[in-house]
Write a protein that holds these residues in place. Structure first.
Motif, PDB file in Angstrom:
ATOM      1  N   GLY A  50     -15.985 -26.415 -15.311  1.00  0.00           N
ATOM      2  CA  GLY A  50     -16.287 -27.239 -16.474  1.00  0.00           C
ATOM      3  C   GLY A  50     -15.363 -26.637 -17.852  1.00  0.00           C
ATOM      4  N   SER A  51     -14.433 -25.931 -17.391  1.00  0.00           N
ATOM      5  CA  SER A  51     -13.705 -25.240 -18.477  1.00  0.00           C
ATOM      6  C   SER A  51     -12.496 -25.506 -18.656  1.00  0.00           C
ATOM      7  N   GLY A  52     -11.812 -26.706 -18.191  1.00  0.00           N
ATOM      8  CA  GLY A  52     -10.466 -26.781 -18.282  1.00  0.00           C
ATOM      9  C   GLY A  52      -9.938 -27.540 -17.113  1.00  0.00           C
ATOM     10  N   TYR A  53      -8.740 -27.699 -17.065  1.00  0.00           N
ATOM     11  CA  TYR A  53      -7.976 -28.022 -15.768  1.00  0.00           C
ATOM     12  C   TYR A  53      -6.786 -27.220 -15.340  1.00  0.00           C
ATOM     13  N   HIS A  54      -6.608 -27.098 -14.135  1.00  0.00           N
ATOM     14  CA  HIS A  54      -5.520 -26.260 -13.471  1.00  0.00           C
ATOM     15  C   HIS A  54      -4.445 -26.988 -12.780  1.00  0.00           C
ATOM     16  N   SER A  55      -3.090 -26.773 -13.127  1.00  0.00           N
ATOM     17  CA  SER A  55      -2.167 -27.486 -12.743  1.00  0.00           C
ATOM     18  C   SER A  55      -1.789 -27.592 -11.428  1.00  0.00           C
ATOM     19  N   VAL A  56      -1.886 -28.581 -10.643  1.00  0.00           N
ATOM     20  CA  VAL A  56      -1.538 -28.482  -9.118  1.00  0.00           C
ATOM     21  C   VAL A  56      -0.206 -29.000  -8.810  1.00  0.00           C
ATOM     22  N   ALA A  57       0.358 -30.129  -9.511  1.00  0.00           N
ATOM     23  CA  ALA A  57       1.763 -30.449  -9.210  1.00  0.00           C
ATOM     24  C   ALA A  57       2.165 -30.809 -10.550  1.00  0.00           C
ATOM     25  N   SER A  58       3.832 -31.000 -10.736  1.00  0.00           N
ATOM     26  CA  SER A  58       4.128 -31.818 -11.709  1.00  0.00           C
ATOM     27  C   SER A  58       5.758 -32.358 -11.274  1.00  0.00           C
ATOM     28  N   PHE A  59       6.089 -33.218 -12.259  1.00  0.00           N
ATOM     29  CA  PHE A  59       7.370 -33.909 -11.564  1.00  0.00           C
ATOM     30  C   PHE A  59       8.002 -33.977 -12.776  1.00  0.00           C
ATOM     31  N   ASP A  60       9.321 -33.451 -12.763  1.00  0.00           N
ATOM     32  CA  ASP A  60      10.338 -33.444 -13.810  1.00  0.00           C
ATOM     33  C   ASP A  60       9.851 -33.290 -15.513  1.00  0.00           C
ATOM     34  N   LEU A  61       9.163 -32.000 -15.436  1.00  0.00           N
ATOM     35  CA  LEU A  61       8.584 -31.457 -16.544  1.00  0.00           C
ATOM     36  C   LEU A  61       9.004 -30.082 -16.603  1.00  0.00           C
ATOM     37  N   ASP A  62       9.638 -29.687 -18.200  1.00  0.00           N
ATOM     38  CA  ASP A  62       9.749 -28.113 -18.152  1.00  0.00           C
ATOM     39  C   ASP A  62       8.442 -27.432 -18.066  1.00  0.00           C
ATOM     40  N   ARG A  63       8.862 -26.291 -17.712  1.00  0.00           N
ATOM     41  CA  ARG A  63       7.519 -25.210 -17.782  1.00  0.00           C
ATOM     42  C   ARG A  63       6.774 -24.930 -18.874  1.00  0.00           C
ATOM     43  N   PRO A  64       7.359 -25.149 -20.182  1.00  0.00           N
ATOM     44  CA  PRO A  64       6.709 -24.806 -21.419  1.00  0.00           C
ATOM     45  C   PRO A  64       5.407 -26.022 -21.533  1.00  0.00           C
ATOM     46  N   ILE A  65       6.122 -27.466 -20.965  1.00  0.00           N
ATOM     47  CA  ILE A  65       5.228 -28.545 -21.020  1.00  0.00           C
ATOM     48  C   ILE A  65       3.929 -28.297 -20.253  1.00  0.00           C
ATOM     49  N   VAL A  66       4.350 -27.978 -18.842  1.00  0.00           N
ATOM     50  CA  VAL A  66       3.336 -27.723 -18.022  1.00  0.00           C
ATOM     51  C   VAL A  66       2.250 -26.682 -18.432  1.00  0.00           C
ATOM     52  N   GLU A  67       2.787 -25.710 -18.934  1.00  0.00           N
ATOM     53  CA  GLU A  67       1.710 -24.609 -19.407  1.00  0.00           C
ATOM     54  C   GLU A  67       1.034 -25.295 -20.389  1.00  0.00           C
ATOM     55  N   PHE A  68       1.593 -26.049 -21.528  1.00  0.00           N
ATOM     56  CA  PHE A  68       0.564 -26.451 -22.577  1.00  0.00           C
ATOM     57  C   PHE A  68      -0.309 -27.551 -22.075  1.00  0.00           C
ATOM     58  N   LEU A  69       0.036 -28.350 -21.031  1.00  0.00           N
ATOM     59  CA  LEU A  69      -0.695 -29.392 -20.346  1.00  0.00           C
ATOM     60  C   LEU A  69      -2.096 -28.587 -19.763  1.00  0.00           C
ATOM     61  N   SER A  70      -1.662 -27.385 -19.441  1.00  0.00           N
ATOM     62  CA  SER A  70      -2.799 -26.681 -18.583  1.00  0.00           C
ATOM     63  C   SER A  70      -3.599 -25.875 -19.522  1.00  0.00           C
ATOM     64  N   GLY A  71      -3.468 -25.910 -20.975  1.00  0.00           N
ATOM     65  CA  GLY A  71      -4.214 -24.997 -21.774  1.00  0.00           C
ATOM     66  C   GLY A  71      -5.418 -25.673 -22.282  1.00  0.00           C
ATOM     67  N   PRO A  72      -6.085 -25.075 -23.085  1.00  0.00           N
ATOM     68  CA  PRO A  72      -7.253 -25.800 -23.768  1.00  0.00           C
ATOM     69  C   PRO A  72      -7.212 -26.771 -24.800  1.00  0.00           C
ATOM     70  N   LEU A  73      -5.878 -27.021 -25.461  1.00  0.00           N
ATOM     71  CA  LEU A  73      -5.749 -27.882 -26.274  1.00  0.00           C
ATOM     72  C   LEU A  73      -5.747 -29.327 -25.542  1.00  0.00           C
ATOM     73  N   MET A  74      -5.134 -29.501 -24.509  1.00  0.00           N
ATOM     74  CA  MET A  74      -5.054 -30.561 -23.512  1.00  0.00           C
ATOM     75  C   MET A  74      -6.406 -30.766 -23.010  1.00  0.00           C
ATOM     76  N   ALA A  75      -7.392 -29.701 -22.595  1.00  0.00           N
ATOM     77  CA  ALA A  75      -8.577 -30.123 -21.944  1.00  0.00           C
ATOM     78  C   ALA A  75      -9.355 -30.697 -23.215  1.00  0.00           C
ATOM     79  N   ARG A  76      -9.147 -30.174 -24.391  1.00  0.00           N
ATOM     80  CA  ARG A  76      -9.879 -30.867 -25.468  1.00  0.00           C
ATOM     81  C   ARG A  76      -9.798 -32.230 -25.932  1.00  0.00           C
ATOM     82  N   ASP A  77      -8.441 -32.519 -25.707  1.00  0.00           N
ATOM     83  CA  ASP A  77      -7.857 -33.930 -25.814  1.00  0.00           C
ATOM     84  C   ASP A  77      -8.392 -35.037 -24.860  1.00  0.00           C
ATOM     85  N   ILE A  78      -8.207 -34.220 -23.416  1.00  0.00           N
ATOM     86  CA  ILE A  78      -8.977 -35.344 -22.613  1.00  0.00           C
ATOM     87  C   ILE A  78     -10.332 -35.623 -22.902  1.00  0.00           C
TER      88      ILE A  78
END
Length: 336
Positions: A50-78
């Motif tokens: 229950g402490s966030g999300y782990h990226s398993v696949a992405s499509f046409d996204l740069d690495r910085p975006i994927v890293e951001f989405l995998s972080g705590p701010l994205m989990a909080r926004d979800i």
């Protein structure tokens, strides 16, 4: 309509295909693009702890975006937007406030030229939360109702495709007669294992579970041992505890599994002989075994004579090897 139906069949086929979870996830996104338009996509597993999300696949996204989405701010926004609950796909246009108020949009997506999205929490048909999907677009027009409905309908298929329990339960299936089990988390906690009962011997404070966790933490892929059901004297008999390391494609938060099966095939070994075997496996001498069990060395020697006979082992070393290989011993209590 016919092409969409064919695409949905392809998606179902991709979700049920063999291979690792990341491989299936990538295939799912490639097929999904035939059904739902997007410029980029992010597919993630929900952390079992229950402490966030782990990226398993992405499509046409740069690495910085994927890293951001995998972080705590994205989990909080979800969590804030409620997309961690079973609900229809959510677009920024559905929010009662500007999307810029969310760090994910203000700090990451909008600066990257992303203006619209569809977000969907992924749940299995039984209601278990397994992950999250974000479909991103540079278009400023909100997704159409048809697109929203189609994605919502495909949610359970996507959830089935990335469900980490599939590989875990396939491992469980290799242990015949498993009656109870838990998932061992890397943070020291444990979680229920879907489809198996709970048991007091697998509670966080149980010595048996502490030993199982030590085996997994030591890098043992598979090990088993016996544990008395009710008391050290095993008046209620024994159960077998099996400790398994988590498969490689499991979420990082999972360390392994602990399962209980009936304590059968004991070669007529008595509860005391099983204790002696445990100390023998741990390398104790007769004198050390006698001290640990508060008996005389002569009694230990008698137990060992019976053990060698029942295990058909000519030496104590071979008896210890055979006992460890077959899980025919009760380990000593862990130091906790």
């Amino acid at each position: 309509m016919r092409s969409h139906r064919a695409g949905e069949l392809l998606l179902a086929e991709a979700a049920s295909s063999p291979g690792t979870t990341p491989e299936r996830a990538r295939n799912l996104l490639e097929v999904l693009r035939l059904l739902v338009p997007f410029d980029g996509a992010w597919l993630a597993l929900a952390d079992p702890a229950g402490s966030g999300y782990h990226s398993v696949a992405s499509f046409d996204l740069d690495r910085p975006i994927v890293e951001f989405l995998s972080g705590p701010l994205m989990a909080r926004d979800i969590e804030i937007t409620g997309t961690d609950r079973a609900r229809p796909p959510l677009s920024p246009s559905d929010l009662p406030y500007p999307a810029q108020e969310l760090p994910t949009w203000a700090d990451c997506l909008i600066p990257s030229g992303i203006n619209e999205a569809l977000a969907l929490g992924l749940f299995t048909s039984t209601g278990r939360h397994v992950g999250f999907l974000a479909l991103l677009s540079g278009d400023r027009s909100p997704p159409s109702p048809v697109t929203r409905r189609r994605l919502g309908r495909l949610g359970p298929v996507l959830a089935h495709g990335i469900d980490p329990m599939r590989s875990l339960l396939s491992v469980v299936g290799m242990v015949r007669g498993a009656e109870a089990g838990v998932l061992l988390c890397r943070d020291g906690g444990c979680r229920p294992l879907p489809g198996l009962a709970d048991d007091a011997l697998l509670s966080p404070s149980s010595p048996a579970l502490v030993i199982a966790r030590e085996r997994v933490d030591d890098g043992m892929v598979h090990s088993s041992f016996l544990w008395p059901r009710n008391s050290p004297g095993a008046t209620g008999g024994h159960v077998r505890v099996t400790a398994l390391s988590a498969p490689e494609d499991s979420p990082p938060a999972l360390a392994g599994l602990a399962l209980l099966t009936p304590g059968t095939g004991l070669r007529r070994l008595t509860p005391r002989e099983l204790q002696v075997l445990g100390l023998l496996v741990e390398g104790c001498s007769n004198q050390e075994i006698a001290h640990a069990l508060a008996v005389s060395p002569r009694t230990v020697a008698a137990h060992l004579e019976h053990i060698l006979h029942k295990l058909e082992a000519p030496t104590r070393t071979l008896a210890a090897v055979r006992a460890e290989r077959e899980g025919l011993y009760v380990p000593s209590l862990p130091h906790v």
